[in-house]
Design a protein around this motif. Structure first.
Motif, PDB file in Angstrom:
ATOM      1  N   ASN A 129     -26.200  44.445  38.999  1.00 11.64           N
ATOM      2  CA  ASN A 129     -26.990  43.394  38.353  1.00 11.64           C
ATOM      3  C   ASN A 129     -27.563  42.419  39.379  1.00 11.64           C
ATOM      4  O   ASN A 129     -28.702  41.976  39.230  1.00 11.64           O
ATOM      5  CB  ASN A 129     -26.147  42.649  37.329  1.00 11.64           C
ATOM      6  N   ALA A 130     -26.791  42.102  40.397  1.00 10.42           N
ATOM      7  CA  ALA A 130     -27.273  41.202  41.450  1.00 10.42           C
ATOM      8  C   ALA A 130     -28.430  41.845  42.196  1.00 10.42           C
ATOM      9  O   ALA A 130     -29.416  41.176  42.527  1.00 10.42           O
ATOM     10  CB  ALA A 130     -26.134  40.854  42.405  1.00 10.42           C
ATOM     11  N   GLN A 131     -28.332  43.139  42.483  1.00 10.98           N
ATOM     12  CA  GLN A 131     -29.428  43.849  43.148  1.00 10.98           C
ATOM     13  C   GLN A 131     -30.676  43.848  42.270  1.00 10.98           C
ATOM     14  O   GLN A 131     -31.782  43.644  42.757  1.00 10.98           O
ATOM     15  CB  GLN A 131     -29.033  45.307  43.427  1.00 10.98           C
TER      16      GLN A 131
ATOM     17  N   ALA B 229     -21.508  44.149  38.471  1.00 12.22           N
ATOM     18  CA  ALA B 229     -21.979  42.854  38.975  1.00 12.22           C
ATOM     19  C   ALA B 229     -22.878  43.048  40.195  1.00 12.22           C
ATOM     20  O   ALA B 229     -23.923  42.392  40.316  1.00 12.22           O
ATOM     21  CB  ALA B 229     -20.800  41.964  39.313  1.00 12.22           C
ATOM     22  N   ALA B 230     -22.493  43.947  41.090  1.00 16.85           N
ATOM     23  CA  ALA B 230     -23.315  44.208  42.273  1.00 16.85           C
ATOM     24  C   ALA B 230     -24.658  44.809  41.889  1.00 16.85           C
ATOM     25  O   ALA B 230     -25.705  44.434  42.438  1.00 16.85           O
ATOM     26  CB  ALA B 230     -22.573  45.141  43.229  1.00 16.85           C
TER      27      ALA B 230
ATOM     28  N   GLU C 187     -16.911  45.042  39.161  1.00 21.96           N
ATOM     29  CA  GLU C 187     -17.511  44.708  40.455  1.00 21.96           C
ATOM     30  C   GLU C 187     -18.768  45.533  40.715  1.00 21.96           C
ATOM     31  O   GLU C 187     -19.768  45.007  41.226  1.00 21.96           O
ATOM     32  CB  GLU C 187     -16.491  44.907  41.577  1.00 21.96           C
TER      33      GLU C 187
ATOM     34  N   GLU D 166     -31.491  41.697  39.946  1.00 20.32           N
ATOM     35  CA  GLU D 166     -32.056  40.339  39.904  1.00 20.32           C
ATOM     36  C   GLU D 166     -32.762  39.984  41.216  1.00 20.32           C
ATOM     37  O   GLU D 166     -33.779  39.307  41.214  1.00 20.32           O
ATOM     38  CB  GLU D 166     -30.959  39.320  39.619  1.00 20.32           C
ATOM     39  N   ALA D 167     -32.256  40.475  42.345  1.00 23.29           N
ATOM     40  CA  ALA D 167     -32.868  40.195  43.649  1.00 23.29           C
ATOM     41  C   ALA D 167     -34.231  40.864  43.777  1.00 23.29           C
ATOM     42  O   ALA D 167     -35.108  40.367  44.492  1.00 23.29           O
ATOM     43  CB  ALA D 167     -31.944  40.659  44.767  1.00 23.29           C
TER      44      ALA D 167
END
Length: 78
Positions: A71-73, A68-69, A65, A75-76
């Motif tokens: 990586n999401a940051q 994933a968080a 988790e 990518e954002a």
């Protein structure tokens, strides 16, 4: 050793508990070594193995988790 006893050379890494000689197969814990295997039958010991496995699974999930968080940051920001 019975023909149904797990042998360490036939094990996938995911069956082994965190690099220990403990392997869960067929709903039972086995202690596995190159020279043979032993069914772990002591309920206190197998209970500890169950708890350790559950704790490791929870830790793996928490790390996944966080990754994933992150990586999401990342990518954002792109």
């Amino acid at each position: 050793m019975s023909p149904h006893t797990p042998v360490s050379s036939s094990l996938r890494t995911t069956e082994r508990l965190a690099g220990t000689p403990a392997v869960r197969r067929g709903g039972h814990w086995w202690l596995v070594a190159p020279t043979g295997s032993l069914l772990a039958g002591d309920p206190a010991f197998t209970g500890e193995l169950d708890q350790f496995a559950a704790d490791l699974a929870a830790a793996d999930q928490a790390v996944a988790e966080v990754v994933a968080a992150r990586n999401a940051q990342h990518e954002a920001r792109r």
